[in-house]
Design a protein around this motif. Structure first.
Motif, PDB file in Angstrom:
ATOM      1  N   SER A   1       6.136  11.371  -2.888  1.00  0.00           N
ATOM      2  CA  SER A   1       6.353  11.705  -4.285  1.00  0.00           C
ATOM      3  C   SER A   1       5.932  13.155  -4.444  1.00  0.00           C
ATOM      4  CB  SER A   1       5.527  10.764  -5.159  1.00  0.00           C
ATOM      5  OG  SER A   1       4.593  11.451  -5.921  1.00  0.00           O
ATOM      6  N   ALA A   2       6.772  13.933  -5.095  1.00  0.00           N
ATOM      7  CA  ALA A   2       6.512  15.367  -5.208  1.00  0.00           C
ATOM      8  C   ALA A   2       5.145  15.628  -5.818  1.00  0.00           C
ATOM      9  CB  ALA A   2       7.609  16.027  -6.037  1.00  0.00           C
ATOM     10  N   GLU A   3       4.766  14.817  -6.810  1.00  0.00           N
ATOM     11  CA  GLU A   3       3.502  15.086  -7.483  1.00  0.00           C
ATOM     12  C   GLU A   3       2.293  14.589  -6.701  1.00  0.00           C
ATOM     13  OE1 GLU A   3       4.520  11.337 -10.442  1.00  0.00           O
ATOM     14  OE2 GLU A   3       3.850  13.233 -11.314  1.00  0.00           O
ATOM     15  N   MET A   4       2.408  13.416  -6.072  1.00  0.00           N
ATOM     16  CA  MET A   4       1.216  12.803  -5.507  1.00  0.00           C
ATOM     17  C   MET A   4       0.968  13.129  -4.043  1.00  0.00           C
ATOM     18  SD  MET A   4       0.687   9.099  -7.240  1.00  0.00           S
ATOM     19  CE  MET A   4       2.361   8.518  -7.089  1.00  0.00           C
ATOM     20  N   GLY A   5       2.019  13.048  -3.225  1.00  0.00           N
ATOM     21  CA  GLY A   5       1.815  13.265  -1.802  1.00  0.00           C
ATOM     22  C   GLY A   5       2.732  12.363  -1.002  1.00  0.00           C
ATOM     23  N   LYS A   6       2.316  12.022   0.222  1.00  0.00           N
ATOM     24  CA  LYS A   6       3.205  11.217   1.064  1.00  0.00           C
ATOM     25  C   LYS A   6       2.401  10.292   1.968  1.00  0.00           C
ATOM     26  CE  LYS A   6       3.393  14.916   4.408  1.00  0.00           C
ATOM     27  NZ  LYS A   6       3.965  16.173   4.769  1.00  0.00           N
ATOM     28  N   VAL A   7       3.094   9.293   2.519  1.00  0.00           N
ATOM     29  CA  VAL A   7       2.434   8.329   3.375  1.00  0.00           C
ATOM     30  C   VAL A   7       3.328   7.968   4.551  1.00  0.00           C
ATOM     31  CG1 VAL A   7       3.266   6.483   1.849  1.00  0.00           C
ATOM     32  CG2 VAL A   7       1.491   5.964   3.511  1.00  0.00           C
ATOM     33  N   GLU A   8       2.688   7.665   5.669  1.00  0.00           N
ATOM     34  CA  GLU A   8       3.358   7.084   6.830  1.00  0.00           C
ATOM     35  C   GLU A   8       2.527   5.915   7.321  1.00  0.00           C
ATOM     36  OE1 GLU A   8       4.611  11.112   9.009  1.00  0.00           O
ATOM     37  OE2 GLU A   8       4.791   9.319  10.291  1.00  0.00           O
ATOM     38  N   GLU A   9       3.167   4.753   7.436  1.00  0.00           N
ATOM     39  CA  GLU A   9       2.474   3.553   7.929  1.00  0.00           C
ATOM     40  C   GLU A   9       3.282   2.995   9.093  1.00  0.00           C
ATOM     41  OE1 GLU A   9      -0.192   1.678   6.961  1.00  0.00           O
ATOM     42  OE2 GLU A   9      -0.663   2.156   4.868  1.00  0.00           O
TER      43      GLU A   9
ATOM     44  N   ASN B   1      -3.329   3.054  11.731  1.00  0.00           N
ATOM     45  CA  ASN B   1      -1.894   2.843  11.546  1.00  0.00           C
ATOM     46  C   ASN B   1      -1.292   3.611  10.384  1.00  0.00           C
ATOM     47  OD1 ASN B   1      -1.423   0.985  13.687  1.00  0.00           O
ATOM     48  ND2 ASN B   1      -2.545  -0.548  12.498  1.00  0.00           N
ATOM     49  N   SER B   2      -2.103   4.406   9.689  1.00  0.00           N
ATOM     50  CA  SER B   2      -1.550   5.036   8.490  1.00  0.00           C
ATOM     51  C   SER B   2      -2.118   6.428   8.232  1.00  0.00           C
ATOM     52  CB  SER B   2      -1.804   4.147   7.270  1.00  0.00           C
ATOM     53  OG  SER B   2      -3.183   3.919   7.114  1.00  0.00           O
ATOM     54  N   ILE B   3      -1.283   7.243   7.603  1.00  0.00           N
ATOM     55  CA  ILE B   3      -1.748   8.555   7.116  1.00  0.00           C
ATOM     56  C   ILE B   3      -1.310   8.695   5.670  1.00  0.00           C
ATOM     57  CG2 ILE B   3      -1.779  11.047   7.474  1.00  0.00           C
ATOM     58  CD1 ILE B   3      -0.469  10.637  10.152  1.00  0.00           C
ATOM     59  N   TYR B   4      -2.258   8.901   4.777  1.00  0.00           N
ATOM     60  CA  TYR B   4      -1.951   9.193   3.376  1.00  0.00           C
ATOM     61  C   TYR B   4      -2.320  10.647   3.101  1.00  0.00           C
ATOM     62  CZ  TYR B   4      -1.068   4.299   2.454  1.00  0.00           C
ATOM     63  OH  TYR B   4      -0.520   3.050   2.465  1.00  0.00           O
ATOM     64  N   ASN B   5      -1.333  11.441   2.674  1.00  0.00           N
ATOM     65  CA  ASN B   5      -1.598  12.835   2.307  1.00  0.00           C
ATOM     66  C   ASN B   5      -1.503  12.992   0.795  1.00  0.00           C
ATOM     67  OD1 ASN B   5      -2.009  14.172   4.789  1.00  0.00           O
ATOM     68  ND2 ASN B   5       0.176  13.998   5.216  1.00  0.00           N
ATOM     69  N   PHE B   6      -2.575  13.397   0.170  1.00  0.00           N
ATOM     70  CA  PHE B   6      -2.568  13.588  -1.280  1.00  0.00           C
ATOM     71  C   PHE B   6      -2.545  15.073  -1.618  1.00  0.00           C
ATOM     72  CE2 PHE B   6      -4.693   9.514  -0.608  1.00  0.00           C
ATOM     73  CZ  PHE B   6      -3.976   8.704  -1.466  1.00  0.00           C
ATOM     74  N   ASN B   7      -1.699  15.427  -2.586  1.00  0.00           N
ATOM     75  CA  ASN B   7      -1.749  16.777  -3.138  1.00  0.00           C
ATOM     76  C   ASN B   7      -3.012  16.894  -3.983  1.00  0.00           C
ATOM     77  OD1 ASN B   7       0.835  16.979  -2.086  1.00  0.00           O
ATOM     78  ND2 ASN B   7       1.793  16.360  -4.021  1.00  0.00           N
TER      79      ASN B   7
ATOM     80  N   LEU C   1       2.506   2.611  -3.176  1.00  0.00           N
ATOM     81  CA  LEU C   1       1.708   3.351  -4.161  1.00  0.00           C
ATOM     82  C   LEU C   1       2.125   4.821  -4.210  1.00  0.00           C
ATOM     83  CD1 LEU C   1      -1.821   1.875  -3.369  1.00  0.00           C
ATOM     84  CD2 LEU C   1      -0.454   1.441  -5.421  1.00  0.00           C
ATOM     85  N   LEU C   2       2.723   5.308  -3.134  1.00  0.00           N
ATOM     86  CA  LEU C   2       3.123   6.720  -3.106  1.00  0.00           C
ATOM     87  C   LEU C   2       4.630   6.918  -3.277  1.00  0.00           C
ATOM     88  CD1 LEU C   2       0.121   7.075  -1.987  1.00  0.00           C
ATOM     89  CD2 LEU C   2       1.021   9.267  -1.225  1.00  0.00           C
TER      90      LEU C   2
ATOM     91  N   VAL D   1      -5.022   2.973  -3.160  1.00  0.00           N
ATOM     92  CA  VAL D   1      -4.751   3.062  -1.718  1.00  0.00           C
ATOM     93  C   VAL D   1      -5.973   2.599  -0.933  1.00  0.00           C
ATOM     94  CG1 VAL D   1      -4.392   4.654   0.206  1.00  0.00           C
ATOM     95  CG2 VAL D   1      -2.950   4.834  -1.838  1.00  0.00           C
TER      96      VAL D   1
ATOM     97  N   ARG E   1       0.837  -1.195   0.000  1.00  0.00           N
ATOM     98  CA  ARG E   1       0.000   0.000   0.000  1.00  0.00           C
ATOM     99  C   ARG E   1       0.875   1.250   0.000  1.00  0.00           C
ATOM    100  NH1 ARG E   1      -3.205  -1.827   4.208  1.00  0.00           N
ATOM    101  NH2 ARG E   1      -1.972  -0.680   5.719  1.00  0.00           N
ATOM    102  N   ALA E   2       1.870   1.263   0.889  1.00  0.00           N
ATOM    103  CA  ALA E   2       2.724   2.453   0.992  1.00  0.00           C
ATOM    104  C   ALA E   2       3.467   2.709  -0.311  1.00  0.00           C
ATOM    105  CB  ALA E   2       3.706   2.291   2.150  1.00  0.00           C
TER     106      ALA E   2
ATOM    107  N   LYS F   1      -6.602  -1.070  -1.038  1.00  0.00           N
ATOM    108  CA  LYS F   1      -5.635  -1.879  -0.285  1.00  0.00           C
ATOM    109  C   LYS F   1      -5.677  -1.638   1.218  1.00  0.00           C
ATOM    110  CE  LYS F   1      -2.602  -2.940  -4.089  1.00  0.00           C
ATOM    111  NZ  LYS F   1      -1.295  -2.891  -4.727  1.00  0.00           N
TER     112      LYS F   1
ATOM    113  N   THR G   1      -4.388   6.645  -8.012  1.00  0.00           N
ATOM    114  CA  THR G   1      -3.654   6.301  -6.793  1.00  0.00           C
ATOM    115  C   THR G   1      -4.605   6.201  -5.605  1.00  0.00           C
ATOM    116  OG1 THR G   1      -1.827   7.586  -7.689  1.00  0.00           O
ATOM    117  CG2 THR G   1      -1.635   6.893  -5.409  1.00  0.00           C
TER     118      THR G   1
END
Lengths: 372, 372
Positions: free
Chosen positions: A300-308, B106-112, A275-276, B81, A272-273, B84, B77
């Motif tokens: 990823s500069a374009e998409m965003g970021k993740v923390e798991e 358990n997770s944080i997804y940040n999307f631009n 993907l970013l 995400v 899952r992670a 999954k 994307t």
């Protein structure tokens, strides 16, 4: 050639040899299957000059053998026709005008044949000291190593798996220089001659697909080729030339960091992670082992970021940062089947090892990515 | 925008709108899904400017709505995400820096995000006299006609299905000028206004894929677009301009030849025989109806030839020769589900009709091939 045979028996043979069948080979006769009917049975052969497969149907499985002989038939169409026939007896007969007919109650298929003289003459003789191994074990070894082979022709020897036999130790290893997969097996017998060959991954994978039952199989090694014998199938592959790298010393014997993690949890979270990780094709994941958690970060500069984060057992109680390609780790994890796995590390810049909790014979090593 | 929603509920909506999602559209915002959280619920929208899909999640299916608002998120994307993620509650929140976060235990997804102002403003207003129809019936009609549409853009109107409503008669027809598929249905109500539109096959096929339960749906027809309303989904498609050909008179009313044949037998035999029609892409089969047999012949200079025969009921006791493309007949046969079908002919050079034994509402017509 004239015989009567059940559709299902013929189909099984055609399916087996079809894995060596070229479909667009510029040498037309290599798109063909050779039927060779002898008094003791029918030999089906296909070859693309790199692999050769022969399937033998014993006379007891043939309804009637009326006249021995040989025909070379375009394989793809023949396979589709026979597959689409109902379960029935087929009368196969070749004629002087170089046609062969497949006749059932309601249908006649006449195929134009190729000249028997044009078909390559491939010797499938046996070696002197064949290695005996369980076919299911061998299939497992193939599947758990070939995925790590290189796809790049720039270093051809890495597109194959390195098979070594010393005494009763069978070792198979594969690498694309970003990760290594290694599996060991103890054979039932001791072999006097040491073996060290490199078999093209694409060839041995075709053989693995043919294995669908557990029986004893034989490996016959020659200087420039290898033959696998399994039930009534003979499978021959070329070997790759060149020196395979010595990889034994890359595997560390001791580790400063050791964690235990649930395989499914780790796989799903990493999958899952990743993907970013962006479109760079490097799939960079930054991992941190801290206390009883494994944290994964990607951005990823374009998409965003993740923390798991995932719960782990931190068996050495040390904390560490490491970056790796999720692609390689995910591919490795897919090969495991235990509930938990170990991740073993020495530093953030040295290769780390993945292995099942209760299995020391199957070890995977992945090189980290230097992100600074 | 700030809300808490179950993963599965959100996923269902994302899956539905994803069918309108471009993945490589040169207008980046068309690769996005619009989240529009209002006090009554969440509206998800995707559009490629040709089709638009909106999915509504009512506030009763949302765990909590804390702040209404709008976000435009890159769709591909996001879909992967969310798919999954484990089954869990997700806290969705957008921030002033134009990021939106999807947070679980358990997770944080940040999307631009993209700018809301850049998203196309699409009106999905309802028509005055919607047509009411069973969604399963409509799905069946789509599946049984669109396969016959043309794939050639040279005559654009034939790439769509012609939908006509007169009174309570619903008729759908499709052709690529080699064959025609026509299906009729009696509606539950009479409609005063006659309707005659052409809907792009690829669009209506996307709508058919969304239908997975039987309920009442509505069709709203406008001069340049059509809207389908099904449960909490609104699906809008453009229409094709141009005059659809008048095909009614091509269907003969009387036939000199009528045979009954087992559908499976005919399909399997024709499918097999067509393997020897060669590489001309015309798939020419020569058929002969003689007494109580249908004989099929095909040949190819390179491969060989075939003769097959099938038992039939020859209801008019006349014998006839006809040649046709197996491709079109096989595609037609796939649409039938009865045990036996009728083949109805007038001569070897006139179009012939295929239909199920007990169903006059679904008729397929195929043009023969002139081989001389």
């Amino acid at each position: 050639m004239k015989l009567i045979i059940e559709k299902n028996i013929l189909m099984e043979g055609l399916n087996a040899v079809s894995r060596a069948l070229s479909t667009r080979n510029i040498i037309p006769v290599l798109n063909c299957i050779k039927f060779d009917l002898q008094n003791n049975g029918l030999y089906l052969t296909a070859t693309d000059n790199d692999i050769t497969i022969q399937y033998y149907i014993d006379k007891k499985d043939i309804k009637s053998i009326e006249e021995t002989g040989c025909s070379i038939i375009y394989g793809k169409t023949l396979l589709e026709v026979i597959r689409k026939l109902p379960e029935t007896d087929i009368l196969i007969e070749n004629f002087e005008n170089n046609e062969v007919s497949f006749k059932t109650n309601n249908s006649i298929y006449n195929f134009n044949c190729y000249m028997v003289e044009d078909y390559p003459n491939i010797s499938l003789e046996e070696g002197k000291n064949p290695i005996s191994i369980s076919s299911n074990k061998f299939k497992e070894i193939i599947n758990k190593t070939t995925f790590a082979c290189s796809l790049q022709e720039s270093n051809p020897v890495l597109t194959g798996v390195n098979v070594k036999i010393q005494g009763d130790l069978f070792e198979c290893i594969a690498t694309d220089s970003y990760r290594i997969s290694k599996i060991n097996l103890k054979l039932d017998e001791m072999y006097i001659e040491n073996i060290n060959i490199v078999i093209p991954a694409k060839n041995i994978n075709e053989f693995a697909k043919i294995i669908n039952s557990d029986s004893k199989m034989e490996i016959h090694v020659f200087s420039n080729k290898v033959i696998f014998k399994l039930d009534n199938i003979i499978f021959q592959s070329s070997l790759l030339n060149g020196n395979y790298p010595q990889l034994e010393n890359i595997f560390p014997n001791e580790f400063e960091y050791k964690i235990k993690v649930n395989l499914k949890d780790f796989y799903n979270t990493l999958d899952r992670a990743s993907l970013l990780t962006g479109s760079s094709k490097k799939y960079i994941i930054d991992a941190e082992i801290k206390d009883n958690y494994l944290k994964l970060k990607a951005s990823s500069a374009e998409m965003g970021k993740v923390e798991e984060k995932i719960s782990i057992e931190n068996l050495t109680n040390n904390n560490i940062y490491i970056s790796f390609s999720s692609k390689y780790v995910l591919e490795s994890l897919k090969m495991f089947s235990s509930e938990d796995i170990y991740i073993l590390l020495n530093s953030g810049v040295k290769p780390f090892v993945l292995k099942e909790v209760d299995n020391d014979n199957f070890i995977q090593l992945v090189f980290p990515i230097q992100t600074n």
